[in-house]
Design a protein around this motif. Structure first.
Motif, PDB file in Angstrom:
ATOM      1  N   ILE A  40       0.873  -1.168   0.000  1.00 13.00           N
ATOM      2  CA  ILE A  40       0.000   0.000   0.000  1.00 13.00           C
ATOM      3  C   ILE A  40       0.913   1.222   0.000  1.00 13.00           C
ATOM      4  O   ILE A  40       1.722   1.401   0.908  1.00 13.00           O
ATOM      5  CB  ILE A  40      -0.924   0.022   1.230  1.00 13.00           C
ATOM      6  N   ARG A  41       0.771   2.038  -1.029  1.00 11.63           N
ATOM      7  CA  ARG A  41       1.621   3.226  -1.172  1.00 11.63           C
ATOM      8  C   ARG A  41       0.752   4.479  -1.177  1.00 11.63           C
ATOM      9  O   ARG A  41      -0.282   4.515  -1.825  1.00 11.63           O
ATOM     10  CB  ARG A  41       2.444   3.144  -2.449  1.00 11.63           C
ATOM     11  N   THR A  42       1.212   5.477  -0.449  1.00 10.80           N
ATOM     12  CA  THR A  42       0.524   6.763  -0.396  1.00 10.80           C
ATOM     13  C   THR A  42       1.498   7.832  -0.878  1.00 10.80           C
ATOM     14  O   THR A  42       2.584   7.977  -0.314  1.00 10.80           O
ATOM     15  CB  THR A  42       0.051   7.085   1.031  1.00 10.80           C
ATOM     16  N   TYR A  43       1.106   8.538  -1.931  1.00  6.40           N
ATOM     17  CA  TYR A  43       1.930   9.605  -2.484  1.00  6.40           C
ATOM     18  C   TYR A  43       1.322  10.943  -2.077  1.00  6.40           C
ATOM     19  O   TYR A  43       0.152  11.203  -2.340  1.00  6.40           O
ATOM     20  CB  TYR A  43       1.981   9.526  -4.010  1.00  6.40           C
ATOM     21  N   HIS A  44       2.142  11.778  -1.471  1.00  5.82           N
ATOM     22  CA  HIS A  44       1.763  13.123  -1.073  1.00  5.82           C
ATOM     23  C   HIS A  44       2.449  14.067  -2.060  1.00  5.82           C
ATOM     24  O   HIS A  44       3.672  14.134  -2.105  1.00  5.82           O
ATOM     25  CB  HIS A  44       2.218  13.413   0.361  1.00  5.82           C
ATOM     26  N   LEU A  50      -1.019  17.050  -8.267  1.00 12.98           N
ATOM     27  CA  LEU A  50      -1.709  15.763  -8.299  1.00 12.98           C
ATOM     28  C   LEU A  50      -2.168  15.398  -9.714  1.00 12.98           C
ATOM     29  O   LEU A  50      -2.049  14.238 -10.115  1.00 12.98           O
ATOM     30  CB  LEU A  50      -2.898  15.748  -7.331  1.00 12.98           C
ATOM     31  N   ASP A  51      -2.650  16.359 -10.481  1.00  9.95           N
ATOM     32  CA  ASP A  51      -3.081  16.050 -11.851  1.00  9.95           C
ATOM     33  C   ASP A  51      -1.926  15.531 -12.696  1.00  9.95           C
ATOM     34  O   ASP A  51      -2.100  14.622 -13.509  1.00  9.95           O
ATOM     35  CB  ASP A  51      -3.716  17.274 -12.516  1.00  9.95           C
ATOM     36  N   ALA A  52      -0.742  16.088 -12.499  1.00 14.43           N
ATOM     37  CA  ALA A  52       0.441  15.603 -13.229  1.00 14.43           C
ATOM     38  C   ALA A  52       0.768  14.167 -12.826  1.00 14.43           C
ATOM     39  O   ALA A  52       1.153  13.340 -13.668  1.00 14.43           O
ATOM     40  CB  ALA A  52       1.640  16.516 -12.980  1.00 14.43           C
ATOM     41  N   ASN A  86      -4.029  16.556  -2.888  1.00 17.56           N
ATOM     42  CA  ASN A  86      -2.610  16.225  -3.041  1.00 17.56           C
ATOM     43  C   ASN A  86      -2.229  14.773  -2.732  1.00 17.56           C
ATOM     44  O   ASN A  86      -1.047  14.484  -2.603  1.00 17.56           O
ATOM     45  CB  ASN A  86      -1.770  17.156  -2.155  1.00 17.56           C
ATOM     46  N   THR A  87      -3.183  13.866  -2.637  1.00 13.85           N
ATOM     47  CA  THR A  87      -2.842  12.515  -2.184  1.00 13.85           C
ATOM     48  C   THR A  87      -3.382  11.434  -3.121  1.00 13.85           C
ATOM     49  O   THR A  87      -4.549  11.471  -3.508  1.00 13.85           O
ATOM     50  CB  THR A  87      -3.398  12.259  -0.769  1.00 13.85           C
ATOM     51  N   LEU A  88      -2.523  10.498  -3.447  1.00 16.64           N
ATOM     52  CA  LEU A  88      -2.896   9.299  -4.199  1.00 16.64           C
ATOM     53  C   LEU A  88      -2.534   8.092  -3.349  1.00 16.64           C
ATOM     54  O   LEU A  88      -1.422   8.003  -2.827  1.00 16.64           O
ATOM     55  CB  LEU A  88      -2.140   9.224  -5.535  1.00 16.64           C
ATOM     56  N   ILE A  89      -3.484   7.176  -3.203  1.00 16.17           N
ATOM     57  CA  ILE A  89      -3.243   5.912  -2.493  1.00 16.17           C
ATOM     58  C   ILE A  89      -3.428   4.797  -3.505  1.00 16.17           C
ATOM     59  O   ILE A  89      -4.403   4.796  -4.257  1.00 16.17           O
ATOM     60  CB  ILE A  89      -4.242   5.713  -1.334  1.00 16.17           C
ATOM     61  N   GLY A 125       8.191  21.091 -12.234  1.00 16.97           N
ATOM     62  CA  GLY A 125       9.046  20.639 -11.143  1.00 16.97           C
ATOM     63  C   GLY A 125       8.597  19.318 -10.547  1.00 16.97           C
ATOM     64  O   GLY A 125       7.750  18.618 -11.089  1.00 16.97           O
ATOM     65  N   LYS A 126       9.200  19.014  -9.408  1.00 18.57           N
ATOM     66  CA  LYS A 126       8.921  17.746  -8.734  1.00 18.57           C
ATOM     67  C   LYS A 126       7.426  17.584  -8.487  1.00 18.57           C
ATOM     68  O   LYS A 126       6.717  18.556  -8.243  1.00 18.57           O
ATOM     69  CB  LYS A 126       9.657  17.675  -7.395  1.00 18.57           C
ATOM     70  N   ILE A 127       6.976  16.338  -8.536  1.00 20.92           N
ATOM     71  CA  ILE A 127       5.555  16.030  -8.342  1.00 20.92           C
ATOM     72  C   ILE A 127       5.301  15.498  -6.939  1.00 20.92           C
ATOM     73  O   ILE A 127       4.406  15.962  -6.246  1.00 20.92           O
ATOM     74  CB  ILE A 127       5.075  15.012  -9.398  1.00 20.92           C
ATOM     75  N   VAL A 128       6.088  14.524  -6.533  1.00 20.35           N
ATOM     76  CA  VAL A 128       5.844  13.832  -5.262  1.00 20.35           C
ATOM     77  C   VAL A 128       6.771  14.379  -4.177  1.00 20.35           C
ATOM     78  O   VAL A 128       7.990  14.379  -4.328  1.00 20.35           O
ATOM     79  CB  VAL A 128       6.037  12.313  -5.427  1.00 20.35           C
ATOM     80  N   GLU A 129       6.152  14.811  -3.085  1.00 16.94           N
ATOM     81  CA  GLU A 129       6.901  15.337  -1.951  1.00 16.94           C
ATOM     82  C   GLU A 129       7.318  14.221  -0.990  1.00 16.94           C
ATOM     83  O   GLU A 129       8.414  14.216  -0.453  1.00 16.94           O
ATOM     84  CB  GLU A 129       6.041  16.365  -1.217  1.00 16.94           C
ATOM     85  N   LYS A 130       6.412  13.243  -0.790  1.00 17.88           N
ATOM     86  CA  LYS A 130       6.666  12.188   0.202  1.00 17.88           C
ATOM     87  C   LYS A 130       5.914  10.927  -0.201  1.00 17.88           C
ATOM     88  O   LYS A 130       4.808  10.997  -0.729  1.00 17.88           O
ATOM     89  CB  LYS A 130       6.170  12.671   1.566  1.00 17.88           C
ATOM     90  N   VAL A 131       6.536   9.778   0.054  1.00 16.94           N
ATOM     91  CA  VAL A 131       5.909   8.480  -0.205  1.00 16.94           C
ATOM     92  C   VAL A 131       5.886   7.677   1.089  1.00 16.94           C
ATOM     93  O   VAL A 131       6.909   7.549   1.757  1.00 16.94           O
ATOM     94  CB  VAL A 131       6.675   7.683  -1.288  1.00 16.94           C
TER      95      VAL A 131
END
Length: 145
Positions: A40-44, A50-52, A86-89, A125-131
């Motif tokens: 289970i991965r959560t991308y912040h 988030l759209d990118a 801002n979150t994808l799980i 620029g960068k998309i994901v701040e934290k995983v």
């Protein structure tokens, strides 16, 4: 800190409920696989990115995961703010925990992935701040194994 823990606990509860109840077709079509492990991965994401991330997953990442032995299981976003913005799980599966390490190493070294990642970050620029990532095993009574 407590708010973050409550939010993560809530997210895992929702993921568990959805996995347990929402995959009737998948349960019927997919036999149990001994030793399979779920991740289970959560991308912040950074604000406004988030759209990118959705575009990158939709058009490239899911296919590259499959190429490296990862099975796409499910993808979600929150219904409510602020996490909605801002979150994808998501959940993927691997043949084993050891195979997961190899899958991720191969994925990270893949020239296609490197090109896709660079191209998707070129405009903003960068998309994901934290995983956040956790590995889980299906219980013996889980409909999805």
């Amino acid at each position: 800190m407590l708010k973050v823990v409550k939010r993560q606990s809530w997210a895992f509860l929702v993921v568990g409920l959805i996995l347990g109840a929402g995959f009737a077709q998948l349960r019927a079509a997919e036999p149990a696989s001994a030793g399979r492990v779920f991740e289970i991965r959560t991308y912040h994401c950074f604000p406004g990115r988030l759209d990118a991330l959705h575009k990158r997953f939709r058009e490239h990442t899911m296919k590259i995961f499959e190429k490296h032995g990862m099975t796409n299981v499910a993808y979600w976003t929150f219904e409510d703010s602020p996490d909605k913005e801002n979150t994808l799980i998501y959940v993927i599966s691997h043949a084993s925990r050891e195979q997961a390490k190899r899958n991720w190493a191969e994925f990270g070294a893949d020239p296609e992935w490197k090109a896709v990642s660079a191209a998707s970050e070129a405009d903003g620029g960068k998309i994901v701040e934290k995983v956040d990532s956790v590995f889980v095993d299906a219980t013996d009574y889980s409909p999805l194994k």
